[in-house]
Design an enzyme around this catalytic site. Structure first.
Site, PDB file in Angstrom:
ATOM      1  N   SER A 200      -3.050   0.680  -0.295  1.00 15.25           N
ATOM      2  CA  SER A 200      -2.438  -0.566  -0.732  1.00 15.25           C
ATOM      3  C   SER A 200      -2.397  -1.585   0.410  1.00 15.25           C
ATOM      4  CB  SER A 200      -1.039  -0.280  -1.291  1.00 15.25           C
ATOM      5  OG  SER A 200      -0.528  -1.388  -1.980  1.00 15.25           O
TER       6      SER A 200
ATOM      7  N   ASP B 194      -4.499  -0.626 -12.298  1.00 14.21           N
ATOM      8  CA  ASP B 194      -3.930  -1.232 -11.095  1.00 14.21           C
ATOM      9  C   ASP B 194      -4.332  -2.695 -11.054  1.00 14.21           C
ATOM     10  OD1 ASP B 194      -3.122  -1.977  -8.551  1.00 14.21           O
ATOM     11  OD2 ASP B 194      -4.235  -0.425  -7.502  1.00 14.21           O
TER      12      ASP B 194
ATOM     13  N   HIS C 187      -1.584   2.544  -9.573  1.00 17.59           N
ATOM     14  CA  HIS C 187      -1.397   2.209  -8.161  1.00 17.59           C
ATOM     15  C   HIS C 187      -0.346   3.146  -7.560  1.00 17.59           C
ATOM     16  CE1 HIS C 187      -1.549  -0.616  -4.754  1.00 17.59           C
ATOM     17  NE2 HIS C 187      -0.285  -0.267  -4.577  1.00 17.59           N
TER      18      HIS C 187
END
Length: 308
Positions: free
Chosen positions: A152, A251, A281
């Site tokens: 991320s 995501d 995610h």
């Protein structure tokens, strides 16, 4: 397994689309700490600090089981939107990573926004990577056996450190692994990426939450156009490491991560992009027996071993 109707309803309830992150980020840090308390570790690790320009950067080092092979390192940058998350909240992830890959994992506790806004985080991450690459005796490791990895916001930081390394000419990673990375600057209704609109609500990480993270991260509006914040904006992506990008089907960051992979390839780099089917995610933080985690480490180990 596809996401069924009941799961979709549960995800919608957990996504908190109207939660004001800008007012609650401190509370969310405390919640993260409560979920991941500092317990006596069940794995071998070492807390250390690396000197920055005017501060020390904490790192936590995780050691794999004894092997006869030469030392290899993963420099890990955690997720959390540059605002939440720390080495405690990712200790289980990093312990699993060390065991499954056979690599030493160095987890970087970079400074968080909004107390320390851009470019504090990438500068901290670069400083740690530079120290490891330039001090060959620190871990007795060859430079070609050092890989950058992050998820991320940490995937963003890994990509940015590679770009900074090329631009500054002090070292150059040979490999990087970007797990559902943030690479772009717009996650609003005007985003050019379909995944922001298709997955921006109801799948835990919302597009509003990403916008809030970025607003807390930037020092000024001009930062939004800086490729060290949004790597996909870089005009020149030549000379980058061999790259593995893993995205998640549900995501909002999916399409920009894959677009970054295509752009790296267009600029002459070796890139593998894999979309994890039915994944959300943040899945790398799930227990290691989960199918998406197991599949990710299969891909990561194949990549690290230079297997086609």
């Amino acid at each position: 397994m596809a996401i069924n109707k009941a799961m979709r309803l549960a995800l919608k309830a957990l996504s908190y689309p109207d939660l004001d992150l800008k007012k609650t980020y401190k509370l969310q840090r405390q919640m993260t700490k409560a979920i991941h308390p500092s317990l006596k570790p069940l794995y071998e690790m070492w807390d250390h600090k690396i000197a920055g320009t005017d501060h020390e950067i904490p790192v936590r080092i995780f050691f794999p089981p004894e092997t006869e092979e030469e030392n290899k390192i993963l420099i890990f940058f955690h997720g959390g939107g540059w605002v939440i998350g720390n080495i405690d909240s990712y200790s289980t992830v990093c312990s699993n990573m060390a065991k499954i890959t056979g690599h030493i994992v160095v987890s970087v506790d970079y400074r968080l926004a909004p107390e320390n806004r851009f470019p504090a985080a990438p500068e901290d991450c670069y400083t740690v990577a530079r120290e490891i690459f330039l001090d060959s005796e620190l871990f007795d490791v060859k430079k070609e056996n050092i890989t950058l990895i992050g998820d991320s916001a940490g995937g963003n930081l890994a990509a940015v450190v590679s770009m900074m390394a090329r631009d500054r000419g002090e070292f150059l990673p040979s490999k990087q692994i970007l797990i559902y990375p943030s690479t772009y600057n717009d996650h609003s209704s005007s985003s050019p990426f379909a995944s922001v609109h298709e997955n921006g609500t109801g799948y835990l990480l919302t597009s509003k939450r990403i916008c809030d993270f970025i607003e807390l991260y930037i020092s000024c509006e001009e930062d939004l156009n800086n490729p060290y914040l949004a790597p996909l904006l870089a005009k020149d992506l030549s000379g980058q490491p061999k790259t593995l990008i893993i995205t998640a089907e549900y995501d909002p960051l999916r399409d920009e991560g894959e677009a970054f992979g295509r752009k790296l390839h267009e600029h002459g780099n070796q890139v593998e992009v894999y979309r994890m089917k039915d994944a959300l995610h943040g899945f790398i933080s799930l227990p290691k027996h989960f199918v998406h985690v197991k599949r990710s480490y299969e891909l990561i180990n194949r990549f690290l071993r230079n297997e086609d």
